[in-house]
Design an enzyme around this catalytic site. Structure first.
Site, PDB file in Angstrom:
ATOM      1  CG  HIS A  67       1.834   0.031  52.347  1.00 11.12           C
ATOM      2  ND1 HIS A  67       1.023  -0.464  51.568  1.00 11.12           N
ATOM      3  CD2 HIS A  67       2.356   1.179  51.719  1.00 11.12           C
ATOM      4  CE1 HIS A  67       0.825   0.566  50.598  1.00 11.12           C
ATOM      5  NE2 HIS A  67       1.406   0.803  51.075  1.00 11.12           N
ATOM      6  N   GLY A  91      -2.042   1.606  49.400  1.00  5.77           N
ATOM      7  CA  GLY A  91      -2.470   1.525  48.296  1.00  5.77           C
ATOM      8  C   GLY A  91      -1.617   0.555  47.929  1.00  5.77           C
ATOM      9  CG  LEU A 150      -5.631  -0.239  51.844  1.00  3.08           C
ATOM     10  CD1 LEU A 150      -5.871  -1.833  52.085  1.00  3.08           C
ATOM     11  CD2 LEU A 150      -5.893   0.347  50.769  1.00  3.08           C
ATOM     12  CG  ASP A 151      -1.589   0.374  53.356  1.00  7.15           C
ATOM     13  OD1 ASP A 151      -2.239  -0.815  53.335  1.00  7.15           O
ATOM     14  OD2 ASP A 151      -1.861   0.349  51.980  1.00  7.15           O
ATOM     15  CB  ALA A 152      -5.261   4.180  58.075  1.00 10.81           C
TER      16      ALA A 152
END
Lengths: 284, 284, 284, 284
Positions: A192, A201, A227-229
Site C-alpha cells: 500500500h 484506501g 481494507l489496508d488493515a
C-alpha cells in the site's frame, strides 16, 4: 545435508527452549539459528529455529511426526516445518504499474528471491510484454463490477492448478474478495502506497499532499477483510517538501513501494514472518 | 526474584544451546530472552541469555560456580554473568563541549541510562557548572604535554577509588594513553564525529566539508591503541548539502554525536555488546 | 551592517523576482539568499530573501515603508520583515516530561536556538527544578476542568506582560483553547508523538503498538482549532520491531520528539517557515 | 512554449540576481524556478533558473547570444543553457552485474529518466540478453591489459558516432583511462559501492565487513583521474549488523547502488548539478 526451518508458537511456559534444542540435539541435528520472542501481555511464546542434519538417514516426514509427538502435544505447540530448497510458489497479481513487477522479476531472475513464479495474473493486458520478456505465463482476466465473482473463480482455478502457496498484489488495483482471502489467509501480500494507518484506501499520495506531510511512506501487509488493515510486515518512508507536487510524490513513492514490497517478499519466502493477532513477528 | 544476564562465547560445537537451556531449566530458571550468533568463518559461537529465578534460595555466586563447572569447562565457554540491579559505574570524561554531557546526565537523571555516575573528569573547568547543576562530583585535572603521565595517574587513582567499571569519553579532546587502555580494555567508549573509517583523527567535519560529502556521520566505538580504529558499537548519519557550511556540519553533527553515544552507552549498560576480534556483536 | 530577512507571498505574476531584486539592488542592498516557490495549482508565489545593508544611513523602518509603497501595493504582496539580532520571545509550556525542555534549554544556553525564553509555564510543579537550574522564571498555573478559562487568562496576562512572540508546547499535556489559538494564530508550535495524520489525540504510542506498525514518528506543527490537524513543520521517524514494548516505543519516541521539536523551533526562529492554507513552506 | 534552464556561476558580486531576472523579464520570460548559492569562502556565485517563453517569436539561439552579450561579459558569467525536450544522450557501460542496468532501462522505458540511451557497451557478453529485451543496441568490446588503449579507441569512436553527451558506469568493472576522462570531463558518472571516502578501490564490501561497520553506503560521483575521488553527486546508506555476512552486504548494497545511481542520473539529466572545485552544487 538437510536444512530445516521450524516456526512455532504456544502459550509461554518453562522449558520450551530446552525441550526443543534438546530434541534436535538428540536427533543429531545442529542448530545454526535460534531466535525467540515472548509476548508477555499475551503470554505467548514464538520461536524460529534453523538446523542441519548431515545423516543420510534423515527423513523430513519422520522428523515432523516425531517432533509433534514428543514436543507438540506436550507444549501445545503450533508448528510449521520447511525444508530448504522447497521454494514457495508465488502468484503475481498486477494491473498497469510495472515498477514492482520489474523488481520482482529481476530479483527472481538473479536468484535473490527464493520463490517460484508459475504465472502473472492481470486485469489489464499492458504488462504482458514484460511477462514475455521474462518468459513467465501471463493470464489476462478482465475484472469489472458485473463479472467480479466469475473472474475470481477463474483466478482461483489457475491458482489451484499451479498449487500456489501465496499471492503478491504488486500494485493490483482491485479489492480482493473475502472468498479469496479466506482461501489464502495470511498468504496474500499487498503493497500500500502510504504509511499505514495514515491514508488507507484510494489515492493516498493525493491525501498526503493535501495534508501537507513532510514524509511519505509505503507499507507491505497481509491482506485481511478490512481494507489496508492487515498485519504489517514492513514499512519505510522518504522525505518530501513543499517543492514536491503530487506527481513527485508518486515518483518518489514508486521507489519506496518496490523496495518495501521486495523486503516483505524476501522475509516471507525466507520463512521469517509469523502472524499473530493482527501483528507480525519478523525474525532477523 | 533474581534476573540474570549471561554473555558467553566459545568455539562453535553441537549441543551448546541445548546444554545451556537445559541447565537453566534444571536450576528452576525461566529463560526470558535468548539470542545467539555463529561467526561461521571463524567457527565461533556467541550467546546472550536472560533468565529469572523466583526461588528465594537462589544464590548468584553458587549459580556461577555451578554453571562454570557443568558447562564452562565442557564447552570451553567464556562467560560473563550480570545480576539485574547491579548498575555499572561509569566515569565520564569531558573537555569543553556540553551536548553529550547534557544528554548523559538528563538520561541518567530520568533513569533511562542504567549506570551510576560517580564523577566527571575534565581537562578544562568549563563544564563544572553543569556537573554542579546535576550534583555530580567534578574533577578538574589539567592535561598538557609535560604532565600527561602524571595526570593519568591521578585519573587512574580516582577511578580505582570509585571502582569504576567503564569510561565514557564524551567529546574528551585528549588521546588516552596505552596504559589507561590496558587498564580498561574494551571498557572505554568514545564518540568520534565522523562515519568511521572515513575521517579518523582531528577535525573530521572540516575534512568532510573539503571532500564534498553529501552525508556526515558519527561513530561510537571502544578505544584501542590505534586511534579511532577500535570495535564499532553504533553509527548513524545525517544528510548535508552544498548549502551547509562547516559550522552547519558541526551543528548537525552535535545531534548525531549525542544520539549515537547514548545508544552505545545504553547497549553497553544493558549488557548487549560483546567484543570479538576488532568487531562487536550487538544483541537486540 | 544590517541584515534583513523578508518573507513574502502574493498571487503568482510576472516580474516579481525582478521587481524585488531590483529594488534591493537600488537601495544598495546585497542579496545573500533568495529562494522562491510557486504553488501552481493555487497560483501563489512565495519568496524568502536575506540581504545586507552596509550603509550607516540604512533605516529599517524607512526600508519597510518604501518596500511596501513601491512593491507591496503593485504586486499585492504580503510581507514580513525581520532584522537580524532581534530574537523572538518564546513562551515554553510544559507539564511533567522533561526531555524536550532539557533540549530547549541546553540549545538556548549554547546559542544554537535564536530565541529569548522569558519564562516557562507549567500546570505541574515537577519541572520547576530544571527551570531553576537554567535560571528561567517558572510559573506554575494549575489547570483543571473548572478553572480552565481563568487559568488561560492568567497565561495570557503573563504572555502579554512579556510581549511573547510565539509559544512552544513542549509536551504540554493540555488542549489549548480556541481563544488562545486566536491570539497566537500560527504562533503556537506543538510536538505530537506520532507520525500525523496517523494516531492523533491521546496515547498514540499505545495505538501504534496495538496496530503493529514497524515505524513510529513524531510531528511538530502549528496548533489550530482542530486537534493535531494544523500545518506540519517537521516530521521524523524511527524503526520499531515486535521486540519493542509500549515502554520501548515511549523511550525511542522521546528522542524523536525532542529532535523534531527542536528542528521546528530553529526553522521558526530563523524565519524559514511560511504558513499557507493548512500547509507550510519550509525554506532551506 | 519554450522552457529554458540556465546554470551559471561567476565571482560573487552585487546585482547579479537583479540583472538576470530583469533580463528575462524584459525578454517576456516568466521565471518558474530560481535558486542560487554563494560559496562565501571562495566568493563564488551559482544560480539555476528555469523560465518559460510563450511568444512564438522566441528563438533559443538568439536568446543565448543576447544573454551572453548583455550579462555574460558584464558579470563574467559562465553559463550553460538547456532547452526542455532536448534530452541528453547517455552511453551505458556495464560488465556483468545487472541490477543497475535493469533500473536504468526500466526508468528509461517509463519516461522517468529524461535521457536517450543510444547503446550499451560491455566488456562481457552476459547482459546482451537484457539489452535485447529492451531493444537497445549492445556493443561487446573485450578489454584486457594488452588491448586497453585499442578498446578505448573503439569505445570513443562509437560514442562520437552517436554524439554521446555523457556516460554512466553502471557497475563497469574497469578503470577508465585519463584519455577518456579528458574527453568527457565531469561527464562520466560512476556508482561506487561504499560510503566514500571510506573504502575506495576494489572490494569495499569486504573491507567494510572486515572493519565491522554498522552502516554501509554507496556513492555516485563524477569520474576524475584519481580513483573514486571525484565530485560526489549523491550518497546513501543502509544498516548492517553482526548477523550480516559479506554476501548480505553485497545483496543489501545492490539496492543502495541502483537507487543512488538513479538519483544521480536524474539530477544530472534534469540539469540540477554543477561541478566546482572537486564538489557539486545540487539544486533542489
Amino acid at each position: 545435508m538437510n536444512q530445516i526451518t521450524i516456526l512455532m508458537y504456544c502459550a509461554d511456559q518453562k522449558g520450551i527452549i530446552a525441550g526443543v534444542t534438546n530434541f534436535i540435539h538428540q536427533k543429531q541435528g545442529n542448530i545454526t539459528y535460534i531466535d525467540q520472542y515472548v509476548d508477555r501481555p499475551n503470554a505467548t511464546f514464538f520461536m524460529r529455529v534453523e538446523c542441519d542434519f548431515v545423516s543420510p538417514n534423515f527423513n523430513f516426514d519422520d522428523f515432523k511426526i516425531s517432533f509433534n509427538l514428543e514436543l507438540g502435544s506436550h507444549f501445545s505447540l503450533h508448528c510449521d516445518f520447511y525444508l530448504k530448497g522447497q521454494k514457495p510458489k508465488m502468484a503475481v497479481f498486477v494491473s498497469k504499474y510495472d515498477h514492482c513487477l520489474y523488481d520482482i522479476l529481476a530479483k527472481h531472475h538473479s536468484g535473490e528471491l527464493e520463490a517460484e513464479i508459475p504465472f502473472i495474473i492481470s486485469n489489464h493486458p499492458d504488462l504482458e510484454i514484460i511477462a514475455k520478456r521474462f518468459e513467465i505465463p501471463f493470464y489476462h482476466i478482465v475484472v469489472h463490477k458485473e463479472n467480479k465473482a466469475q473472474a475470481e473463480l477463474e483466478q482461483l482455478a489457475i491458482m489451484k492448478k499451479h498449487k500456489v502457496d501465496f499471492i503478491v498484489l504488486a500494485r493490483y488495483m482491485q479489492i480482493v474478495s473475502a472468498k479469496l482471502i479466506e482461501h489464502y489467509t495470511h498468504k496474500i501480500i499487498n503493497i500500500h502506497h502510504s504509511f499505514l494507518p495514515a491514508f488507507p484506501g484510494a489515492k493516498p499520495y493525493h491525501s498526503a499532499f493535501e495534508r501537507g506531510v513532510k514524509i511519505i511512506g509505503a507499507t507491505s501487509h497481509y491482506v485481511t477483510e478490512e481494507l489496508d488493515a492487515g498485519p504489517i510486515i514492513e514499512q519505510d518512508i522518504t522525505r518530501v517538501t513543499h517543492l514536491n507536487s503530487i506527481a513527485d510524490f508518486i515518483e518518489k513513492g514508486r521507489d519506496l513501494e518496490r523496495i518495501v514490497l521486495l523486503r516483505a517478499l524476501k522475509l516471507h519466502c525466507n520463512r521469517k514472518v509469523m502472524v499473530y493477532g493482527n501483528k507480525t513477528v519478523v525474525f532477523s
